[in-house]
Write a protein that holds these residues in place. Structure first.
Motif, PDB file in Angstrom:
ATOM      1  N   ARG A  22       0.827  -1.214   0.000  1.00  0.00           N
ATOM      2  CA  ARG A  22       0.000   0.000   0.000  1.00  0.00           C
ATOM      3  C   ARG A  22       0.853   1.251   0.000  1.00  0.00           C
ATOM      4  O   ARG A  22       0.440   2.297  -0.507  1.00  0.00           O
ATOM      5  N   HIS A  23       2.062   1.165   0.569  1.00  0.00           N
ATOM      6  CA  HIS A  23       2.949   2.319   0.572  1.00  0.00           C
ATOM      7  C   HIS A  23       3.368   2.664  -0.861  1.00  0.00           C
ATOM      8  O   HIS A  23       3.389   3.835  -1.240  1.00  0.00           O
ATOM      9  N   ALA A  24       3.706   1.646  -1.635  1.00  0.00           N
ATOM     10  CA  ALA A  24       4.100   1.884  -3.024  1.00  0.00           C
ATOM     11  C   ALA A  24       2.942   2.444  -3.835  1.00  0.00           C
ATOM     12  O   ALA A  24       3.116   3.321  -4.681  1.00  0.00           O
ATOM     13  N   GLN A  25       1.742   1.943  -3.573  1.00  0.00           N
ATOM     14  CA  GLN A  25       0.568   2.442  -4.295  1.00  0.00           C
ATOM     15  C   GLN A  25       0.310   3.901  -3.947  1.00  0.00           C
ATOM     16  O   GLN A  25       0.033   4.723  -4.824  1.00  0.00           O
ATOM     17  N   ALA A  26       0.402   4.242  -2.652  1.00  0.00           N
ATOM     18  CA  ALA A  26       0.175   5.621  -2.226  1.00  0.00           C
ATOM     19  C   ALA A  26       1.252   6.543  -2.798  1.00  0.00           C
ATOM     20  O   ALA A  26       0.968   7.657  -3.248  1.00  0.00           O
ATOM     21  N   TRP A  27       2.499   6.057  -2.791  1.00  0.00           N
ATOM     22  CA  TRP A  27       3.586   6.867  -3.344  1.00  0.00           C
ATOM     23  C   TRP A  27       3.364   7.125  -4.833  1.00  0.00           C
ATOM     24  O   TRP A  27       3.586   8.236  -5.327  1.00  0.00           O
ATOM     25  N   ALA A  28       2.923   6.093  -5.567  1.00  0.00           N
ATOM     26  CA  ALA A  28       2.663   6.266  -6.991  1.00  0.00           C
ATOM     27  C   ALA A  28       1.582   7.309  -7.226  1.00  0.00           C
ATOM     28  O   ALA A  28       1.666   8.112  -8.153  1.00  0.00           O
ATOM     29  N   ARG A  29       0.572   7.310  -6.355  1.00  0.00           N
ATOM     30  CA  ARG A  29      -0.498   8.300  -6.507  1.00  0.00           C
ATOM     31  C   ARG A  29       0.016   9.713  -6.248  1.00  0.00           C
ATOM     32  O   ARG A  29      -0.281  10.645  -7.002  1.00  0.00           O
ATOM     33  N   VAL A  30       0.819   9.878  -5.196  1.00  0.00           N
ATOM     34  CA  VAL A  30       1.368  11.194  -4.887  1.00  0.00           C
ATOM     35  C   VAL A  30       2.293  11.654  -6.010  1.00  0.00           C
ATOM     36  O   VAL A  30       2.274  12.825  -6.414  1.00  0.00           O
ATOM     37  N   ARG A  61     -10.179  22.992  -7.461  1.00  0.00           N
ATOM     38  CA  ARG A  61      -8.734  22.886  -7.371  1.00  0.00           C
ATOM     39  C   ARG A  61      -8.283  21.510  -7.846  1.00  0.00           C
ATOM     40  O   ARG A  61      -9.019  20.534  -7.768  1.00  0.00           O
ATOM     41  N   ARG A  62      -7.086  21.468  -8.351  1.00  0.00           N
ATOM     42  CA  ARG A  62      -6.484  20.198  -8.726  1.00  0.00           C
ATOM     43  C   ARG A  62      -5.712  19.649  -7.539  1.00  0.00           C
ATOM     44  O   ARG A  62      -5.234  20.399  -6.700  1.00  0.00           O
ATOM     45  N   GLY A  63      -5.581  18.335  -7.497  1.00  0.00           N
ATOM     46  CA  GLY A  63      -4.824  17.727  -6.424  1.00  0.00           C
ATOM     47  C   GLY A  63      -5.718  16.962  -5.475  1.00  0.00           C
ATOM     48  O   GLY A  63      -6.853  16.598  -5.801  1.00  0.00           O
ATOM     49  N   HIS A  64      -5.221  16.743  -4.278  1.00  0.00           N
ATOM     50  CA  HIS A  64      -5.907  15.931  -3.277  1.00  0.00           C
ATOM     51  C   HIS A  64      -6.428  16.823  -2.158  1.00  0.00           C
ATOM     52  O   HIS A  64      -5.668  17.573  -1.552  1.00  0.00           O
ATOM     53  N   LEU A  65      -7.727  16.769  -1.911  1.00  0.00           N
ATOM     54  CA  LEU A  65      -8.343  17.492  -0.803  1.00  0.00           C
ATOM     55  C   LEU A  65      -9.286  16.537  -0.094  1.00  0.00           C
ATOM     56  O   LEU A  65     -10.242  16.042  -0.691  1.00  0.00           O
ATOM     57  N   PRO A  93       1.228  19.764   3.305  1.00  0.00           N
ATOM     58  CA  PRO A  93       2.676  19.732   3.059  1.00  0.00           C
ATOM     59  C   PRO A  93       3.056  20.268   1.684  1.00  0.00           C
ATOM     60  O   PRO A  93       4.161  20.750   1.483  1.00  0.00           O
ATOM     61  N   MET A  94       2.133  20.157   0.716  1.00  0.00           N
ATOM     62  CA  MET A  94       2.317  20.744  -0.603  1.00  0.00           C
ATOM     63  C   MET A  94       1.027  21.469  -0.967  1.00  0.00           C
ATOM     64  O   MET A  94      -0.039  21.111  -0.466  1.00  0.00           O
ATOM     65  N   PRO A  95       1.086  22.473  -1.854  1.00  0.00           N
ATOM     66  CA  PRO A  95      -0.138  23.195  -2.208  1.00  0.00           C
ATOM     67  C   PRO A  95      -1.228  22.308  -2.781  1.00  0.00           C
ATOM     68  O   PRO A  95      -2.406  22.609  -2.657  1.00  0.00           O
ATOM     69  N   TRP A  96      -0.857  21.198  -3.407  1.00  0.00           N
ATOM     70  CA  TRP A  96      -1.859  20.342  -4.042  1.00  0.00           C
ATOM     71  C   TRP A  96      -2.248  19.140  -3.187  1.00  0.00           C
ATOM     72  O   TRP A  96      -3.008  18.293  -3.640  1.00  0.00           O
ATOM     73  N   PHE A  97      -1.764  19.061  -1.967  1.00  0.00           N
ATOM     74  CA  PHE A  97      -2.154  17.978  -1.058  1.00  0.00           C
ATOM     75  C   PHE A  97      -2.658  18.598   0.235  1.00  0.00           C
ATOM     76  O   PHE A  97      -1.885  19.184   0.998  1.00  0.00           O
TER      77      PHE A  97
END
Length: 319
Positions: A41-49, A267-271, A309-313
């Protein structure tokens, strides 16, 4: 519970991304590689980020992507085979490509369109005024017999004008779910999957689901959700339902999770909004083009912190 766990892992991935952006040393990178290999799941989450970050290169991230690719290359081959990450990514990628291709075609053939986070006002050939909300697409068919506007995506508001042609041409908004025929009015309509929500601010609008022979008249101050098969029950419309035309989002007792969903459209990104604070009620007027002002206002008025931590997250969570 599964969604909360997925959010927690995604949050960890975002924290690692921010850490690496800030110029982490080799020891920190080694801990990141260990975290990455510890759980599929860590690799999957990293790929998404990482995918999100690639869409925001204008933010000038400082992450060394060669190091990222190298870390993925160090994952054990057998472990990677069990991740099913490529299969998931490939399937999702094909679906995303199909959706983007369709949306791209719609935009190329559109008369008016907006990007995510953009709003636009336009004067139509008959003198009516059109406002498009974020990520919206409209096609016009104005000729000697009709004034038709087709909403392909998103949300619009219309202030209709009296037609100067004789005889006057009918005005119609065409949707997959059916048709709207305004009677000297100011109204908005928003597509939500296979359904639509229409809100009348002045005048009245005739609503006709696609499979129904009869329409119904929706007066000013009312809103209605309908799909191709049927129409719901008319309800009182919120007084500031078109505040987006002025660049504002007005919340009057709105749940925090609903506010987050509305902001995410712009907005684009993750909210995301953590489940433990999702039900908090929000009152206020928020400027859609000033997200930092929104986050600060939420932190001042509610027992929450906005992890960004980032403008889009962005994740709204308990303080």
């Amino acid at each position: 519970m599964h969604e909360q766990a997925a959010e927690a892992v995604l949050r960890e991935a975002a924290q690692w991304f921010a850490t690496l952006q800030d110029g982490a040393g080799e020891a920190e990178r080694q801990r990141w590689r260990q975290w990455l290999a510890a759980d599929p799941r860590h690799a999957q989450a990293w790929a998404r980020v990482e995918t999100l970050s690639l869409r925001f290169d204008h933010l000038a991230p400082r992450l060394d992507r060669r190091a990222t690719r190298s870390a993925f290359g160090q994952l054990d081959r057998s472990r990677r085979r069990h991740l099913k990450l490529l299969g998931v990514a490939a399937g999702g990628g094909l679906l995303a490509f199909a959706g983007l291709r369709e949306q791209g075609w719609q935009r190329w053939t559109a008369d008016h369109a907006t990007a995510v986070g953009e709003r636009r006002e336009a004067l139509l050939p008959d003198g009516s005024r059109l406002w498009l909300n974020t990520d919206s697409i409209v096609r016009l068919a104005f000729d000697g017999r009709q004034r038709q506007l087709q909403l392909l995506r998103g949300e619009l508001r219309i202030d209709t004008a009296a037609d100067s042609a004789q005889p006057a041409r009918p005005f119609e908004v065409a949707l997959d779910a059916g048709w709207l025929r305004p009677e000297g009015t100011r109204f908005s309509v928003r597509r939500e999957g296979g359904a639509c929500q229409v809100t009348v601010f002045e005048g009245a609008v005739r609503v006709q689901p696609r499979t129904q022979a009869q329409d119904l008249l929706l007066p000013a101050g009312q809103q209605l959700r309908f799909d191709a098969q049927s129409a719901g029950t008319a309800q009182a419309a919120p007084p500031h339902g078109d505040a987006w035309t002025r660049g504002m989002l007005v919340a009057d007792g709105m749940r925090l999770v609903e506010l987050a969903a509305e902001l995410a459209r712009h907005r684009r990104g993750h909210l995301a909004c953590a489940p433990e604070v999702a039900g908090l009620r929000v009152v206020g007027a928020y400027p859609l083009d000033q997200p930092e002002q929104i986050w600060q206002a939420l932190e001042r008025s509610l027992p929450v912190r906005v992890f960004r931590p980032m403008p889009w997250f962005v994740r709204i969570e308990a303080a």
